[in-house]
Design a protein around this motif. Sequence first.
Motif: not given
Length: 272
Positions: A102-113
Motif C-alpha cells: 500500500a505504499a503511497a496509498q491512503d489507508l483506512v483501518v476499520i475495526a469492530g470491538g
Amino acid sequence: MTDVPLPYRVTRVHRETADTVTLALAPAGAAALAPFSPGQFAMVYAFGVGEIPVSVSGIDHRELVHTVRSVGAVSAALCALGPGAAVGLRGPFGTGWELDKAAAQDLVVIAGGIGLAPLRPLVRAALAAPQTYGRLNLLVGARTPDDLPYAPQLRAWTTAHGRLHCAVTVDRPANGWRGHVGVVTTLLNSARFEPGNTTAYVCGPEVMIRATARDLLQRGVVAHRIRVSLERNMHCATGHCGHCQLGGVLMCRDGPVIGWDRAQSLLPVREL
C-alpha cells in the motif's frame, strides 16, 4: 513456523475490558518463533486445557503480544494467567495485512470491538513510516464504551494531530459518553482519503465486515484493495484438518486476511 509448541512466559498482563486481557509473551528458553507480520496468528496453548488461534496485537522483537477475549475454556484459562505463567506457542501462521503493498496509498483501518487487536500492529507500522504512506484513518466501533480495547491508546490517537485521523463510535452510550454514537460505517463520512488511491483494512464481526465492504465499494475503493480478516474454527493451523474451510479457502493457510474480491463470494453482501 513450528508445529511443536515452544515454551513462552507471560511477562505482562493488562486487562482491557471485563472479558478481555492483553498478554505479553517472551520465550522461556533460547528458542523463539520466527518473526510475525501484522495480521498473522499463533496457536496459543494453555497447558492442560487446549489451544486456540490468536492474532498478534503487538510485535516487539522476541516478545509477542496477544489480546484474548474470554469466550470458551481455553480463552478463559489464558485470561486467568498472571506474570510468570507458562504457555505454548506455535506459528507464525496465515496471511498478513500486506501493508508493504500500500505504499503511497491512503489507508483506512476499520475495526469492530476486539477486531482492533490484529489491526493495532498495522497502525503502529504505518505511523512509524510516515513518508511511505498517505493519509491514515483509524475508525473504531464497539457495543459500549466499556467494550473498547486499548482505551488509553485510543484516547491518545483520537486527540493526535497530523496524518492520523482516529474516530471512535459506540452502539450504546453510557453516562458521560460524549463521543459518536452509531455503527462504525458512519465514521467513513469524516475519514480523509481518495477512494481511487486507498487501501482499506477491516476486522470485526462478519455483519460489520459485509456492511463496511459495501460502503467502501460504494465510495469507490476497489475490491482487491479492501483487505478483511475472517475468523473460523482452526484446529491444526496447517491446512490438513479442514475445520476452517470456507468455500474453497482454508483460513489457516489462505487467510485469515484476504481481499474482498475473494471474500465477497464467501460472505455475500446482504441487505443490512
